[in-house]
Design a protein around this motif. Sequence first.
Motif, PDB file in Angstrom:
ATOM      1  N   ARG A  84      58.218  31.631  34.100  1.00 51.96           N
ATOM      2  CA  ARG A  84      57.022  32.268  33.546  1.00 51.96           C
ATOM      3  C   ARG A  84      57.388  33.139  32.343  1.00 51.96           C
ATOM      4  O   ARG A  84      56.696  33.111  31.304  1.00 51.96           O
ATOM      5  CB  ARG A  84      56.329  33.110  34.610  1.00 51.96           C
ATOM      6  N   ASP A 259      49.660  29.990  33.857  1.00 46.10           N
ATOM      7  CA  ASP A 259      49.547  29.799  35.302  1.00 46.10           C
ATOM      8  C   ASP A 259      49.560  28.313  35.656  1.00 46.10           C
ATOM      9  O   ASP A 259      50.212  27.890  36.619  1.00 46.10           O
ATOM     10  CB  ASP A 259      48.259  30.426  35.830  1.00 46.10           C
ATOM     11  N   ASP A 340      58.566  30.460  46.913  1.00 48.71           N
ATOM     12  CA  ASP A 340      57.474  30.146  45.987  1.00 48.71           C
ATOM     13  C   ASP A 340      56.141  29.908  46.679  1.00 48.71           C
ATOM     14  O   ASP A 340      55.135  29.677  46.001  1.00 48.71           O
ATOM     15  CB  ASP A 340      57.818  28.888  45.169  1.00 48.71           C
ATOM     16  N   THR A 342      53.823  31.659  48.340  1.00 49.48           N
ATOM     17  CA  THR A 342      52.679  32.524  48.068  1.00 49.48           C
ATOM     18  C   THR A 342      52.149  32.309  46.661  1.00 49.48           C
ATOM     19  O   THR A 342      50.930  32.181  46.452  1.00 49.48           O
ATOM     20  CB  THR A 342      53.052  33.999  48.273  1.00 49.48           C
ATOM     21  N   GLU A 343      53.042  32.250  45.688  1.00 51.70           N
ATOM     22  CA  GLU A 343      52.581  32.089  44.306  1.00 51.70           C
ATOM     23  C   GLU A 343      51.951  30.722  44.078  1.00 51.70           C
ATOM     24  O   GLU A 343      50.865  30.624  43.479  1.00 51.70           O
ATOM     25  CB  GLU A 343      53.745  32.292  43.328  1.00 51.70           C
ATOM     26  N   LEU A 347      48.066  29.875  43.149  1.00 54.87           N
ATOM     27  CA  LEU A 347      47.677  29.191  41.915  1.00 54.87           C
ATOM     28  C   LEU A 347      46.868  27.931  42.211  1.00 54.87           C
ATOM     29  O   LEU A 347      45.890  27.622  41.520  1.00 54.87           O
ATOM     30  CB  LEU A 347      48.914  28.841  41.092  1.00 54.87           C
TER      31      LEU A 347
END
Length: 388
Positions: A84, A259, A340, A342-343, A347
Amino acid sequence: MSTDAVSSDPTPGGIPERPPVSGPLSMGVEEEFFVVDAQTRLPADSGPLLDTVRRDGSEHYTAELRRCMIESRTGICWSLADLRADLRARRDTLIGASAEKGTAIVASGTYPPADWREVGFTPQPRFDHIAKAYARIAEEHLICACHVHVGVEDRDTSVEVVNRVRPWLPVLLALSASSPFWTGDVTGYASYRSTIWARWPMAGMPPTLSSYADHCDRVSRLVGTGTSADAGQVFWDVRPGTRYRTVEFRIADSCTTIDEAVLQAGLSRALVHQCLTEIAHGDPAPEVSPEVLHAAKWRAARFGLEEKLIDPLACELVPAAVLVNRLLDHVRGPLMEAGDWTEITGLAYGALRRGNSADRQRRAFADGGLKGVVEQLITETTTTEPRR
């Protein structure tokens, strides 16, 4: 339009040992952008912008087939946070240089008001050859994509991964779809870029490959018969990396927001990790017919996240949200192991709630016509802070 060249270096000694996956896999992202005039919002020459961002010798940016396009490349990243930050740095550099040159950048599969008849080719010998050889197909190739590389060192293993990830490519396309317009018209497609891309004779879903030597042989035939200008022009939706020892995902439209690019990268890496685990366990690869894969990809391009999609493994129509959840369930283990989960789930569910870029563009069109779409695309492309 990659300039990579494939190397014919299959792993010697037959099938290598397949140890379980240990540690995170590397990843990198290539993003393609349209360059537009800051005042007229029409496509602009990317040459001055490219000269500016490369004046310090940077290799993170390169020209594309059409003069109004530019590509950025991240470095090798090992975490979503690093990726990111790299994506943000690449975009911020382009945004700053664009302001200096009186232009703006747009990340979308197609640029709504652009007319392919009014945009020239970048003057390079390779691009000149492509324009002459492919005629109208090359002339109408005014589209941008997002490519994700995931590190896989062994070449035969990368081929096995390519065979196994194909059923999940349509849902990746549906999540990224950002091209509902073409030359100012509503197309009815979420990813019209995919229909433009599909006309190339060496594009689409890759065949089932038996080894990296088989891959190299097939690529050599395409180049030898003049079908492809070079090995980098074999435009399969996923392929063994040509310049790098990676699996390269090429299915996605250009991701309008960071995102969305992070989501593509995180899911792609998790898919590769899951495939490597299955290979290490000796699990058989799924069998999916080419016609079902083709139909699933078409439906994802047509409807995006709005209607039912085809699950190629179950060979059934299911709501888009169901297929997204099936993908998340499939890669739950790798996502949890990498930290990863949760992210990426956040998204993915955010995309289902808000819609993909194509959905958002259609809403902007309903409110403000093409001008409203363009302004929203520029805003979303240049907003590099994560969405909350």
